[in-house]
Motif scaffolding. Sequence first.
Motif, short mmCIF file in Angstrom:
data_model
loop_
_atom_site.label_atom_id
_atom_site.label_comp_id
_atom_site.label_asym_id
_atom_site.label_seq_id
_atom_site.Cartn_x
_atom_site.Cartn_y
_atom_site.Cartn_z
N MET A 297 10.31 -3.32 11.86
CA MET A 297 10.05 -1.89 11.90
C MET A 297 9.24 -1.56 13.15
O MET A 297 8.62 -2.44 13.75
N MET A 298 9.28 -0.29 13.53
CA MET A 298 8.46 0.21 14.63
C MET A 298 7.24 0.88 14.00
O MET A 298 7.34 1.94 13.38
N ILE A 299 6.08 0.25 14.15
CA ILE A 299 4.91 0.70 13.41
C ILE A 299 4.27 1.95 13.98
O ILE A 299 3.33 2.49 13.38
N CYS A 300 4.78 2.46 15.10
CA CYS A 300 4.19 3.70 15.64
C CYS A 300 4.68 4.93 14.89
O CYS A 300 3.99 5.95 14.89
N VAL A 301 5.85 4.85 14.24
CA VAL A 301 6.38 6.03 13.54
C VAL A 301 6.87 5.74 12.13
O VAL A 301 6.80 6.60 11.25
N SER A 302 7.40 4.54 11.89
CA SER A 302 7.99 4.24 10.58
C SER A 302 6.91 4.00 9.55
O SER A 302 5.80 3.57 9.86
N ARG A 303 7.28 4.26 8.29
CA ARG A 303 6.31 4.20 7.22
C ARG A 303 6.84 3.34 6.08
O ARG A 303 7.83 2.61 6.25
N CYS A 304 6.22 3.43 4.93
CA CYS A 304 6.60 2.62 3.76
C CYS A 304 6.73 3.53 2.54
O CYS A 304 5.88 4.38 2.29
N ARG A 305 7.83 3.34 1.81
CA ARG A 305 8.05 4.12 0.59
C ARG A 305 7.40 3.46 -0.63
O ARG A 305 7.15 4.14 -1.63
N SER A 306 7.16 2.16 -0.55
CA SER A 306 6.51 1.46 -1.67
C SER A 306 5.00 1.50 -1.48
O SER A 306 4.49 2.01 -0.48
N ASN A 307 4.27 0.95 -2.45
CA ASN A 307 2.81 1.02 -2.39
C ASN A 307 2.21 0.10 -1.34
O ASN A 307 1.13 0.36 -0.83
N ARG A 308 2.94 -1.01 -1.05
CA ARG A 308 2.38 -1.97 -0.09
C ARG A 308 3.46 -2.47 0.85
O ARG A 308 4.60 -2.73 0.46
N LEU A 309 3.06 -2.63 2.10
CA LEU A 309 3.89 -3.17 3.15
C LEU A 309 3.21 -4.44 3.68
O LEU A 309 1.99 -4.46 3.87
N VAL A 310 3.98 -5.51 3.87
CA VAL A 310 3.44 -6.74 4.42
C VAL A 310 4.14 -7.00 5.75
O VAL A 310 5.37 -7.11 5.80
N ILE A 311 3.35 -7.05 6.83
CA ILE A 311 3.93 -7.24 8.17
C ILE A 311 3.34 -8.49 8.83
O ILE A 311 2.25 -8.93 8.46
N ASP A 312 4.07 -9.02 9.79
CA ASP A 312 3.66 -10.25 10.45
C ASP A 312 2.75 -9.94 11.63
O ASP A 312 3.12 -10.05 12.79
#
Length: 313
Positions: A297-312
């Motif tokens: 994902m591009m973290i400058c604009v994209s978001r998460c629909r679930s409660n938690r996002l796990v990124i590397d």
Amino acid sequence: MPTHRTLRVTAKDEVADQVVSLRLEDSDGAELPDWQPGAHIDVELDNGLTRQYSLCGEPGDEYWRIAVLRETDGRGGSAYVHDELAVGAEVRTQGPRNHFEFVDADSYLFVAGGIGITPLVPMMEAATRAGSPWRLLYGGRARGSMAFADYLVQSRPDQVTLAPADEVGLLDLESALNDVDDGCVVYCCGPEPLLLAIEDVSQRLGVQLRVERFAAKAIDEDAVDEAFEVELAQSGQVLTVGADESVLSAVLDAGVDADFSCREGTCGTCEVAVLSGDIDHRDSVLDEDEAAAGDVMMICVSRCRSNRLVIDL
């Protein structure tokens, strides 16, 4: 981390009305990295702005070439290039990066709108070297505003169709895409109305389409910004991303290093791997298949629909 290098402007030429071409060479004479058609670089300007420009020369050249349109309603980047960036000046750059890769195909249709011609020029040369048939449909405000138009028509008169709007109106996308074969890939770059129109036509006709956006695409009307948690897998740190901030902002505010540039979802610099979470993709980089895979994902604009996002990170 991306490699920064200082390049010197060794040539600056007007190639169309309000369009200048810059030749950039390493200030220390070092060899520049290899690149492939569709690649772009980040250019850091002395006025504090960073802008992304497609490489429009030949991958084998000893220098990089970009072309810059003066944006009358821009935020100062193109005006600085036109008015202040002179031959002999130095600029810091990052890249090249490529999210608009040139793929093997039986044939190609290239559709350009205005300055959108820039990433397509090296693609046409690559198709010619490969012996693959191709055509270019090139629209612009007026003939004099269309960069490289004379060169393209003179070098490939049977393959290039110029369509200045003040002479012929809007591009006839329906006819152009109706004529493509099953093995043809269509590449398009230009202003958002052109991209939206060609996406609609290609979807109806079942055409293979690849586009590149120079500006952020519109967010869906039903998109909702809600707070969620993001876990940084490398440290286990958990951050809260507020409804009014981006993942990138939350990460930077927490003191974590992250690459970024445009903050609009157009350059791909801030791409990170996603380990879990339902991503709300809002970038202009990933195609439908890449977005559906859900692994970056591009973290400058994209978001998460679930409660938690796990990124590397």
